[in-house]
Write an enzyme that holds these catalytic residues in place. Sequence first.
Site, PDB file in Angstrom:
ATOM      1  N   LYS A 197      21.177   2.825   0.161  1.00  0.00           N
ATOM      2  CA  LYS A 197      22.348   2.738  -0.716  1.00  0.00           C
ATOM      3  C   LYS A 197      22.656   4.121  -1.294  1.00  0.00           C
ATOM      4  CE  LYS A 197      22.053  -2.065  -2.005  1.00  0.00           C
ATOM      5  NZ  LYS A 197      22.015  -2.404  -0.589  1.00  0.00           N
ATOM      6  N   LYS A 229      -7.818  13.593   4.717  1.00  0.00           N
ATOM      7  CA  LYS A 229      -6.509  13.603   5.403  1.00  0.00           C
ATOM      8  C   LYS A 229      -5.856  14.986   5.269  1.00  0.00           C
ATOM      9  CE  LYS A 229      -3.326  10.475   4.006  1.00  0.00           C
ATOM     10  NZ  LYS A 229      -2.689   9.132   3.981  1.00  0.00           N
ATOM     11  N   GLY A 258      -0.233   2.864   8.875  1.00  0.00           N
ATOM     12  CA  GLY A 258       0.567   1.638   8.914  1.00  0.00           C
ATOM     13  C   GLY A 258      -0.271   0.463   8.447  1.00  0.00           C
ATOM     14  N   ASP A 259       0.415  -0.615   8.069  1.00  0.00           N
ATOM     15  CA  ASP A 259      -0.320  -1.811   7.617  1.00  0.00           C
ATOM     16  C   ASP A 259      -0.908  -2.541   8.810  1.00  0.00           C
ATOM     17  OD1 ASP A 259      -0.006  -1.624   4.837  1.00  0.00           O
ATOM     18  OD2 ASP A 259       2.071  -2.311   5.014  1.00  0.00           O
ATOM     19  N   GLU A 268      14.832   8.703   1.468  1.00  0.00           N
ATOM     20  CA  GLU A 268      14.252   7.895   2.552  1.00  0.00           C
ATOM     21  C   GLU A 268      15.228   6.779   2.927  1.00  0.00           C
ATOM     22  OE1 GLU A 268      10.045   6.832   2.323  1.00  0.00           O
ATOM     23  OE2 GLU A 268      10.618   4.765   2.712  1.00  0.00           O
TER      24      GLU A 268
HETATM   25  P1  FAD Z   1      -4.652   5.911   5.569  1.00  0.00           P
HETATM   26  O1  FAD Z   1      -4.448   7.250   4.985  1.00  0.00           O
HETATM   27  O2  FAD Z   1      -5.370   5.827   6.879  1.00  0.00           O
HETATM   28  O3  FAD Z   1      -5.439   5.015   4.481  1.00  0.00           O
HETATM   29  C1  FAD Z   1      -5.531   3.600   4.645  1.00  0.00           C
HETATM   30  C2  FAD Z   1      -6.779   3.110   3.913  1.00  0.00           C
HETATM   31  O4  FAD Z   1      -7.942   3.546   4.621  1.00  0.00           O
HETATM   32  C3  FAD Z   1      -6.914   3.650   2.497  1.00  0.00           C
HETATM   33  O5  FAD Z   1      -7.487   2.645   1.710  1.00  0.00           O
HETATM   34  C4  FAD Z   1      -7.886   4.818   2.656  1.00  0.00           C
HETATM   35  O6  FAD Z   1      -8.601   5.098   1.470  1.00  0.00           O
HETATM   36  C5  FAD Z   1      -8.803   4.286   3.770  1.00  0.00           C
HETATM   37  N1  FAD Z   1      -9.397   5.353   4.574  1.00  0.00           N
HETATM   38  C6  FAD Z   1      -8.810   6.477   5.034  1.00  0.00           C
HETATM   39  N2  FAD Z   1      -9.695   7.211   5.749  1.00  0.00           N
HETATM   40  C7  FAD Z   1     -10.860   6.526   5.741  1.00  0.00           C
HETATM   41  C8  FAD Z   1     -12.156   6.757   6.310  1.00  0.00           C
HETATM   42  N3  FAD Z   1     -12.422   7.861   7.011  1.00  0.00           N
HETATM   43  N4  FAD Z   1     -13.133   5.815   6.112  1.00  0.00           N
HETATM   44  C9  FAD Z   1     -12.882   4.682   5.391  1.00  0.00           C
HETATM   45  N5  FAD Z   1     -11.670   4.425   4.821  1.00  0.00           N
HETATM   46  C10 FAD Z   1     -10.698   5.329   4.995  1.00  0.00           C
HETATM   47  N6  FAD Z   1       4.367   1.899   6.717  1.00  0.00           N
HETATM   48  C11 FAD Z   1       5.031   1.681   7.882  1.00  0.00           C
HETATM   49  O7  FAD Z   1       4.626   0.823   8.685  1.00  0.00           O
HETATM   50  N7  FAD Z   1       6.168   2.391   8.190  1.00  0.00           N
HETATM   51  C12 FAD Z   1       6.648   3.372   7.382  1.00  0.00           C
HETATM   52  O8  FAD Z   1       7.675   3.996   7.709  1.00  0.00           O
HETATM   53  C13 FAD Z   1       5.970   3.640   6.162  1.00  0.00           C
HETATM   54  N8  FAD Z   1       6.379   4.618   5.320  1.00  0.00           N
HETATM   55  C14 FAD Z   1       5.651   4.909   4.183  1.00  0.00           C
HETATM   56  C15 FAD Z   1       6.062   5.973   3.357  1.00  0.00           C
HETATM   57  C16 FAD Z   1       5.339   6.305   2.209  1.00  0.00           C
HETATM   58  C17 FAD Z   1       5.801   7.463   1.361  1.00  0.00           C
HETATM   59  C18 FAD Z   1       4.185   5.547   1.865  1.00  0.00           C
HETATM   60  C19 FAD Z   1       3.406   5.869   0.615  1.00  0.00           C
HETATM   61  C20 FAD Z   1       3.773   4.478   2.667  1.00  0.00           C
HETATM   62  C21 FAD Z   1       4.485   4.158   3.837  1.00  0.00           C
HETATM   63  N9  FAD Z   1       4.105   3.106   4.686  1.00  0.00           N
HETATM   64  C22 FAD Z   1       4.790   2.861   5.856  1.00  0.00           C
HETATM   65  C23 FAD Z   1       2.983   2.217   4.317  1.00  0.00           C
HETATM   66  C24 FAD Z   1       1.611   2.640   4.887  1.00  0.00           C
HETATM   67  O9  FAD Z   1       1.671   2.664   6.297  1.00  0.00           O
HETATM   68  C25 FAD Z   1       0.576   1.623   4.404  1.00  0.00           C
HETATM   69  O10 FAD Z   1       0.369   1.760   3.021  1.00  0.00           O
HETATM   70  C26 FAD Z   1      -0.743   1.585   5.143  1.00  0.00           C
HETATM   71  O11 FAD Z   1      -1.478   0.442   4.696  1.00  0.00           O
HETATM   72  C27 FAD Z   1      -1.641   2.803   4.933  1.00  0.00           C
HETATM   73  O12 FAD Z   1      -1.178   3.888   5.624  1.00  0.00           O
HETATM   74  P2  FAD Z   1      -1.773   5.355   5.312  1.00  0.00           P
HETATM   75  O13 FAD Z   1      -1.150   6.264   6.239  1.00  0.00           O
HETATM   76  O14 FAD Z   1      -1.723   5.640   3.865  1.00  0.00           O
HETATM   77  O15 FAD Z   1      -3.320   5.083   5.751  1.00  0.00           O
END
Ligand code: FAD
Length: 293
Positions: free
Chosen positions: A268, A161, A105-106, A13
Amino acid sequence: MATQNAGPRLSFEVFPPNSQVGVDKLTGTLDELKGLDPSFISVTCSNHKLDYAKTTIDLAKYVHEKLDCPTMVHMPAAYVTKKEVSHILDQLELMHIDQILALRGDIVDGFTPETDFKYASDLTKFIKQQKPNFHVSGAAYPETHPDSKNRIDDIVHLKQKVDAGCDQLITQLFYDNDEFYRFQEECAISGINVPILAGIMPVVNRKQALHVVENCHATLPKKFIAILDKYKDNPVALKEAGIAYAVDQIVDLVTNDVDGIHLYTMNKSDTAKHIYNNTASLFNLESASPIVD
Ligand code: FAD
């Protein structure tokens, strides 16, 4: 050139740098990473609306076209609309890039998200409707996503998901393999049976070590904390010990039949090269041989 057979896969990555100097430096890094024959290189994307996707797509294009390396684009969707996502998917299709890491995303304090994609599963479903042939990955959290009420809720949402169309999962970093194995079991019990790539981030400098200790929700084993404490003022030793720790994690994971290792390279290549040199034969590379600097 070594080619990867069936068996555990190694992927990397990288993130788009925010300066031209950074971009120039990364070009050299990418050339070296490509030489390590990864199954793909993924490019992260900021989820801030203003700079969404441009730098990510430029970098992904370089990896795909100039390096001829399988490329995955990260797509956080909290701050974009269906129309914007459609446009980006069309752009990627034209470039023949068909691997997406679909993310929510956050949520940034003070910035209200758009409503089209509340969760990553909504984006996953949308991508599969628009581009059925795209390969979609999802993020997974062996030690639970911080927004989740509990482990069970998180796994239930992860299953949703996967059911929405995720072809594979890539995990958040972790430093305790037992946490990963417990998560693998929970996935299997819940009927989640897509490949799970283990996210590994070697700690190679003090700044990164402090970040991990202060912000990361991962369990930090005694052995790992001891390394950070003992070598905090010795950058060379900290880097060597951090890489050795990551190698140890990878050897254990591959021995236990992990589907793949996704290495957070922090842009890196030397760290990735060290790890490659110590683990290449585990990845079933046809002609794995050490890379000399
Ligand atoms: P989701 O899968 O939507 O989950 C988020 C939260 O919502 C979880 O607590 C889940 O349990 C809950 N949830 C899901 N569905 C439901 C539902 N139906 N009802 C109620 N709750 C639900 N962030 C970036 O901005 N850019 C990046 O490039 C990036 N790359 C990443 C790469 C990896 C490998 C990982 C692990 C994370 C990355 N992230 C990145 C961070 C990620 O975007 C954050 O952790 C974000 O807060 C959650 O994204 P997610 O896609 O996991 O969300």
